[in-house]
Design an enzyme around this catalytic site. Sequence first.
Site, PDB file in Angstrom:
ATOM      1  N   GLU A   1      44.244   2.762  58.331  1.00 27.59           N
ATOM      2  CA  GLU A   1      44.739   4.127  58.485  1.00 27.59           C
ATOM      3  C   GLU A   1      45.228   4.378  59.914  1.00 27.59           C
ATOM      4  O   GLU A   1      46.207   5.099  60.127  1.00 27.59           O
ATOM      5  CB  GLU A   1      43.624   5.131  58.158  1.00 27.59           C
ATOM      6  CG  GLU A   1      43.476   5.455  56.694  1.00 27.59           C
ATOM      7  CD  GLU A   1      44.552   6.412  56.229  1.00 27.59           C
ATOM      8  OE1 GLU A   1      44.333   7.626  56.221  1.00 27.59           O
ATOM      9  OE2 GLU A   1      45.647   5.923  55.892  1.00 27.59           O
TER      10      GLU A   1
ATOM     11  N   ASP B   1      39.985  10.833  54.897  1.00 26.43           N
ATOM     12  CA  ASP B   1      40.682  10.326  53.708  1.00 26.43           C
ATOM     13  C   ASP B   1      40.119   8.990  53.256  1.00 26.43           C
ATOM     14  O   ASP B   1      39.876   8.774  52.058  1.00 26.43           O
ATOM     15  CB  ASP B   1      42.182  10.189  53.986  1.00 26.43           C
ATOM     16  CG  ASP B   1      42.893  11.530  54.027  1.00 26.43           C
ATOM     17  OD1 ASP B   1      42.203  12.573  54.044  1.00 26.43           O
ATOM     18  OD2 ASP B   1      44.141  11.540  54.046  1.00 26.43           O
TER      19      ASP B   1
ATOM     20  N   GLY C   1      53.213  10.635  50.038  1.00 26.06           N
ATOM     21  CA  GLY C   1      53.671  11.607  51.022  1.00 26.06           C
ATOM     22  C   GLY C   1      53.468  13.040  50.609  1.00 26.06           C
ATOM     23  O   GLY C   1      54.152  13.930  51.111  1.00 26.06           O
ATOM     24  N   ALA C   2      52.512  13.292  49.691  1.00 25.54           N
ATOM     25  CA  ALA C   2      52.273  14.660  49.207  1.00 25.54           C
ATOM     26  C   ALA C   2      50.960  15.232  49.714  1.00 25.54           C
ATOM     27  O   ALA C   2      50.478  16.231  49.201  1.00 25.54           O
ATOM     28  CB  ALA C   2      52.301  14.683  47.680  1.00 25.54           C
TER      29      ALA C   2
ATOM     30  N   LEU D   1      47.986  13.725  49.564  1.00 27.56           N
ATOM     31  CA  LEU D   1      46.898  13.385  48.654  1.00 27.56           C
ATOM     32  C   LEU D   1      46.166  12.108  49.073  1.00 27.56           C
ATOM     33  O   LEU D   1      45.437  11.516  48.283  1.00 27.56           O
ATOM     34  CB  LEU D   1      47.434  13.235  47.228  1.00 27.56           C
ATOM     35  CG  LEU D   1      48.113  14.472  46.650  1.00 27.56           C
ATOM     36  CD1 LEU D   1      48.661  14.172  45.250  1.00 27.56           C
ATOM     37  CD2 LEU D   1      47.151  15.653  46.593  1.00 27.56           C
ATOM     38  N   GLY D   2      46.362  11.669  50.307  1.00 27.13           N
ATOM     39  CA  GLY D   2      45.631  10.518  50.812  1.00 27.13           C
ATOM     40  C   GLY D   2      46.089   9.192  50.240  1.00 27.13           C
ATOM     41  O   GLY D   2      45.299   8.254  50.109  1.00 27.13           O
ATOM     42  N   SER D   3      47.394   9.079  49.920  1.00 30.52           N
ATOM     43  CA  SER D   3      47.879   7.837  49.305  1.00 30.52           C
ATOM     44  C   SER D   3      47.742   6.638  50.253  1.00 30.52           C
ATOM     45  O   SER D   3      47.438   5.527  49.808  1.00 30.52           O
ATOM     46  CB  SER D   3      49.333   7.993  48.859  1.00 30.52           C
ATOM     47  OG  SER D   3      50.182   8.340  49.942  1.00 30.52           O
TER      48      SER D   3
ATOM     49  N   LYS E   1      42.820  12.011  47.251  1.00 28.21           N
ATOM     50  CA  LYS E   1      41.946  13.133  47.566  1.00 28.21           C
ATOM     51  C   LYS E   1      42.739  14.426  47.657  1.00 28.21           C
ATOM     52  O   LYS E   1      43.957  14.431  47.842  1.00 28.21           O
ATOM     53  CB  LYS E   1      41.213  12.887  48.889  1.00 28.21           C
ATOM     54  CG  LYS E   1      42.087  12.961  50.159  1.00 28.21           C
ATOM     55  CD  LYS E   1      42.099  14.352  50.767  1.00 28.21           C
ATOM     56  CE  LYS E   1      42.907  14.490  52.038  1.00 28.21           C
ATOM     57  NZ  LYS E   1      44.347  14.273  51.907  1.00 28.21           N
TER      58      LYS E   1
END
Length: 397
Positions: free
Chosen positions: A181, A192, A140-141, A143-145, A17
Amino acid sequence: MTVEGKETSYVVSAPGKVILFGEHSVVYGQPAIAAAVSLRTYLLVTEPRVEGYVTLDLPDTGMSKSWRISELPFVADGDVAREAGRLDHGLVERLEPLLSDLENTYQHSASLAFLYLYCSMCTAHTPAHTYGARSVLPIGAGLGSSASYTVCVAGALLKAAGLAGRADAADLINSWSFMGETCVHGNPSGIDNAVATRGGAVYFQREPKVAASFAFPPLKLILTNTAIPRRTSDLVAGVGKLKDRLPAISQPLLDAMGEVAKEAYEILKTDNDDVGQRLGELARINHGLLVALGVSHPVLEQVKCAADAVALGHTKLTGAGGGGCAITIVDDESKLTDELLASFSKAVPEPCEVFETVLGAQGVGYTVLDRQLDMPEFLKLSGSKEYDALGEWHYWK
């Protein structure tokens, strides 16, 4: 391995996301919009590597680990057909000794989330499987990994239990993935995993609490990962200090960002030909407000300038800022050529990585494979196109 009465392997997939609008202002009661992107995590469920053991392969973190099923602390009922409820701290404590040899943070949190869901959604009589996850998403950027991964795990375990066809399957996946999560982040918002489960977008607000999922026509999006690490807590604290110091100036900026999110929500709910152009204009305004709050970064500005120079679209930072990622909304998809994208990729500074993706992607889904796919072969695949070509995908709604 038996999956709903058939000897086969299957793959579950869920999207990452981006925050489209409302970064930072959402902390102060304004609405925000998060949307799914077509960069995804893929989880293969296949034959057990060793009978009587469950195995988790996470090559993106360099981990492969097995646990003897008879030694796992299963929850007594193992009732996957119920929603998750609250985190079972006692179960977390019982799982920790099984993870004592994992010093890497990503490996530990991903394994804890997996075992928590496995011990909650399965029983000691569940057949042994091997689970292998690969992500096209940068880890870890922002983006909801992690949510993409926990949604895949919850979906895979629901399918293993033979409950993929339930009318409330998406609700169950969303509920259990939130527990995963929580194992990873401690106190997640739930946004997310909601986006990764349902796809499309989520319009949310803390006070009064609103979290409304909605779909919209897919839009082309260029995502640029600056690979610059940042601490979200430091950036949020910096905005807080600015608000305390200059409330009469900063509050209108935050209010304006809330109005941008509201306007974007109305645009996305309508199926107009000029959605990209209208959203692009809002992206430009939103980025300017974020710059004024001091959360941009020189490399993010270089990315924006590079996109402007080749008329790629309208660019804004996404997430906390201070590095991380930028998104460029393509306002005219007919002009998006390989040459244009190559020019942009060449213009951004190293070590930036550019991804062509789709905004408003499908949520969690699965494909049943028509052949036994072994884990080494699965892990050698690269890029969304190869994973998406594995079979016909079915999406939980």
